[in-house]
Design a protein around this motif. Structure first.
Motif, PDB file in Angstrom:
ATOM      1  N   GLY A  21      93.469  64.038  35.315  1.00 66.99           N
ATOM      2  CA  GLY A  21      94.184  63.997  34.037  1.00 66.99           C
ATOM      3  C   GLY A  21      93.897  65.194  33.155  1.00 66.99           C
ATOM      4  O   GLY A  21      94.817  65.809  32.600  1.00 66.99           O
ATOM      5  N   THR A  22      92.616  65.558  33.022  1.00 61.33           N
ATOM      6  CA  THR A  22      92.294  66.697  32.161  1.00 61.33           C
ATOM      7  C   THR A  22      92.849  67.998  32.740  1.00 61.33           C
ATOM      8  O   THR A  22      93.238  68.906  31.988  1.00 61.33           O
ATOM      9  CB  THR A  22      90.770  66.819  31.957  1.00 61.33           C
ATOM     10  N   TYR A  23      92.915  68.091  34.066  1.00 60.70           N
ATOM     11  CA  TYR A  23      93.493  69.286  34.695  1.00 60.70           C
ATOM     12  C   TYR A  23      94.952  69.444  34.297  1.00 60.70           C
ATOM     13  O   TYR A  23      95.386  70.543  33.904  1.00 60.70           O
ATOM     14  CB  TYR A  23      93.366  69.200  36.220  1.00 60.70           C
ATOM     15  N   TRP A  24      95.717  68.358  34.394  1.00 60.90           N
ATOM     16  CA  TRP A  24      97.146  68.455  34.076  1.00 60.90           C
ATOM     17  C   TRP A  24      97.392  68.570  32.580  1.00 60.90           C
ATOM     18  O   TRP A  24      98.356  69.228  32.152  1.00 60.90           O
ATOM     19  CB  TRP A  24      97.903  67.270  34.679  1.00 60.90           C
ATOM     20  N   PHE A  62      87.987  72.815  27.280  1.00 60.98           N
ATOM     21  CA  PHE A  62      86.589  72.387  27.322  1.00 60.98           C
ATOM     22  C   PHE A  62      86.428  71.105  28.122  1.00 60.98           C
ATOM     23  O   PHE A  62      85.562  71.002  29.007  1.00 60.98           O
ATOM     24  CB  PHE A  62      86.065  72.196  25.896  1.00 60.98           C
ATOM     25  N   TYR A  63      87.254  70.112  27.853  1.00 56.06           N
ATOM     26  CA  TYR A  63      87.112  68.826  28.539  1.00 56.06           C
ATOM     27  C   TYR A  63      87.468  68.926  30.023  1.00 56.06           C
ATOM     28  O   TYR A  63      86.852  68.255  30.857  1.00 56.06           O
ATOM     29  CB  TYR A  63      87.949  67.754  27.837  1.00 56.06           C
ATOM     30  N   ALA A  64      88.448  69.761  30.347  1.00 53.30           N
ATOM     31  CA  ALA A  64      88.782  69.951  31.762  1.00 53.30           C
ATOM     32  C   ALA A  64      87.625  70.621  32.494  1.00 53.30           C
ATOM     33  O   ALA A  64      87.302  70.266  33.637  1.00 53.30           O
ATOM     34  CB  ALA A  64      90.052  70.788  31.895  1.00 53.30           C
ATOM     35  N   LEU A  65      86.989  71.584  31.827  1.00 55.35           N
ATOM     36  CA  LEU A  65      85.860  72.280  32.447  1.00 55.35           C
ATOM     37  C   LEU A  65      84.653  71.369  32.601  1.00 55.35           C
ATOM     38  O   LEU A  65      83.945  71.406  33.616  1.00 55.35           O
ATOM     39  CB  LEU A  65      85.481  73.502  31.599  1.00 55.35           C
ATOM     40  N   ASP A 104      88.337  59.521  27.503  1.00 53.03           N
ATOM     41  CA  ASP A 104      88.914  59.032  26.252  1.00 53.03           C
ATOM     42  C   ASP A 104      88.886  60.114  25.181  1.00 53.03           C
ATOM     43  O   ASP A 104      89.853  60.303  24.430  1.00 53.03           O
ATOM     44  CB  ASP A 104      88.145  57.805  25.758  1.00 53.03           C
ATOM     45  N   GLY A 105      87.744  60.826  25.093  1.00 56.25           N
ATOM     46  CA  GLY A 105      87.613  61.875  24.088  1.00 56.25           C
ATOM     47  C   GLY A 105      88.605  63.003  24.296  1.00 56.25           C
ATOM     48  O   GLY A 105      89.089  63.605  23.336  1.00 56.25           O
ATOM     49  N   ALA A 106      88.918  63.297  25.542  1.00 54.80           N
ATOM     50  CA  ALA A 106      89.872  64.377  25.832  1.00 54.80           C
ATOM     51  C   ALA A 106      91.275  64.041  25.347  1.00 54.80           C
ATOM     52  O   ALA A 106      92.061  64.934  25.011  1.00 54.80           O
ATOM     53  CB  ALA A 106      89.889  64.659  27.333  1.00 54.80           C
ATOM     54  N   THR A 120      87.266  63.192  18.529  1.00 53.06           N
ATOM     55  CA  THR A 120      87.796  62.165  17.631  1.00 53.06           C
ATOM     56  C   THR A 120      89.211  62.534  17.199  1.00 53.06           C
ATOM     57  O   THR A 120      89.527  63.720  17.054  1.00 53.06           O
ATOM     58  CB  THR A 120      86.900  61.989  16.388  1.00 53.06           C
ATOM     59  N   PRO A 121      90.079  61.556  16.995  1.00 54.24           N
ATOM     60  CA  PRO A 121      91.453  61.849  16.565  1.00 54.24           C
ATOM     61  C   PRO A 121      91.490  62.648  15.268  1.00 54.24           C
ATOM     62  O   PRO A 121      90.684  62.423  14.356  1.00 54.24           O
ATOM     63  CB  PRO A 121      92.057  60.452  16.387  1.00 54.24           C
TER      64      PRO A 121
END
Length: 437
Positions: free
Chosen positions: A352-355, A337-340, A393-395, A289-290
């Motif tokens: 996207g999460t990787y970059w 965490f989100y990239a993993l 979206d959460g990331a 969440t923001p």
């Protein structure tokens, strides 16, 4: 609206054996089930709608309405699946509830199953929490032995079996359709919707998927009435909820209170910030969440007010950070965490999460490049609303909000490492012990 604590699901957590059937029955346990079995199923669904109970798993969708989406009975099975795959950073309400008072969930599942015409319900539990798995299994065994589960429950003619399933340890399985795939023995990845689970869920049959706290709230509603529940909270966010305070707060823990209470009030109950430090930023509903800041201390913690402030109430995981914390470093950990945990099914989230992770690491280490902040915003914009499920979206949420409120810290990442600006030892929660030579 009262802003006092409302110990309902947490009422007897301090009992020496709070998890046992005996303790639960001593605290009005399974009285609601007896009342529910004397009602028509459609009346139970209507009572849940009248109470205004909204999903406690993050999205806040009306629970009774979700039950009402099931198609008319066609003679085939229909299922209830409880999402107990709690695994987002900072979110820690369902696991303590299952550890301290699992029979709230068991009774809620029986009532819900009766209301929707389900004869086999499932609990999808995060596999790492073996101690909770054992306690939940024991609670189900106790319910069978007492006649609350199995054939002809309490002489009503209603049959129900509950299966407790230990998940394989993937955050993506908290997404309801990925959870269903995992429960069926397949790799946990989100399904394309429609069809929605209410039409074609577990084993392609009509299925209701609800959060632990949502179902655990059903017995008190049945026992005390929809009006009793709706009198708490706010007009559109009724009832009570468990608020999880963690981080730089004097007394972290679970605080059960009506929706609409403010962080300022919760902090007062929790003894304030640690050692007189000042609040810098916080999450209202977990790491997806923001972020909000000290200017949002008096925002009512209900679905509408938090949304108006630019964030989401989510799971009410209130992570509190004081002025010793680097926003860049904290957000970088969440981005890791989100990239993993990205399942890799869709390109926006997988790439996207990787970059995002690469850029956040550069900024954290003081090696940021010109245009990195703008690149973060651009990547987030390409993920938001374009990912297959809400993980993408959460990331983006913590990154975009952190840049909005603390852009100067991201700019400092162009030349100075976070550990120099914010020494980690200042923000640690536990002082390191000095070992003997």
């Amino acid at each position: 609206m009262s802003t006092q604590l409302t110990p309902i699901l947490t009422k007897f957590w301090d009992d020496p054996q709070s998890w046992t059937l005996q303790t639960y029955e001593d605290n009005e346990g399974y009285k609601a089930l007896r009342s529910a079995l004397a009602m028509a199923p459609e009346d139970l669904v209507q009572a849940t709608k009248d109470s205004g109970l909204r999903g406690r798993g993050g999205a806040g969708f009306p629970t009774g309405m979700k039950w009402g989406f099931l198609p008319p009975p066609d003679g085939g099975p229909r299922y209830l699946v409880v999402n107990a795959d709690e695994s987002e950073p900072g979110t820690c309400k369902d696991i303590p509830l299952l550890l301290a008072a699992p029979h709230f969930l068991v009774e809620g599942m029986i009532i819900t199953s009766y209301a929707i015409g389900c004869n086999h319900a499932f609990i999808y539990l995060r596999g790492e929490v073996v101690h909770v798995y054992r306690r939940l299994m024991r609670a189900v065994e106790e319910a069978y032995a007492a006649g609350y589960l199995g054939k002809d429950i309490l002489g009503s003619g209603f049959d129900l079996d509950i299966t407790v399933h230990a998940g394989a340890g993937a955050y993506i399985c908290g997404e309801e359709t990925a959870l269903l795939d995992s429960l069926e023995g397949r790799r946990g990845q989100p399904r394309l919707k429609p069809p929605f689970p209410a039409v074609a869920g577990l084993y392609a049959r009509p299925t209701v998927v609800n959060n632990v706290e949502s179902i655990a709230s059903v017995p008190p509603i049945v026992l005390h009435g929809a009006d009793w529940f709706s009198d708490m909270g706010t007009e559109k966010s009724t009832g009570f909820g468990i608020f999880s305070l963690s981080g730089h707060v004097t007394r972290p823990g679970q605080y059960e209170a009506p929706l609409g209470i403010t962080l300022r009030e919760l902090l007062d109950m929790a003894g304030g910030m640690r050692n007189g430090h000042q609040l810098k930023f916080w999450t209202p509903g977990g790491s997806s969440t923001p972020l909000l800041t000290d200017e949002h201390l008096d925002v009512p913690l209900d679905f509408e007010s938090v949304a108006s402030a630019g964030s989401m109430l989510g799971t009410r995981a209130l992570q509190i950070f004081d002025e010793t914390t680097s926003v860049v470093r904290a957000v970088s950990r969440w981005t890791d965490f989100y990239a993993l945990e990205s399942c890799g099914k869709c390109t926006p989230c997988r790439e996207g999460t990787y970059w995002l992770k690469q850029i956040m690491v550069r900024l954290e280490e003081g090696r940021g490049l010109p245009g990195d902040i703008e690149k973060l915003d651009d990547i987030c914009d390409n993920i938001l609303g374009r990912a297959f499920c809400a993980l993408g979206d959460g990331a983006t949420s913590p990154i975009v909000s952190a840049i909005k409120y603390f852009r100067e810290e991201f700019e400092a990442g162009m030349h100075t490492p976070c550990h120099e600006l914010f020494p980690p030892e200042r923000s640690t929660l536990f002082a390191k012990e000095t070992l003997p030579a």
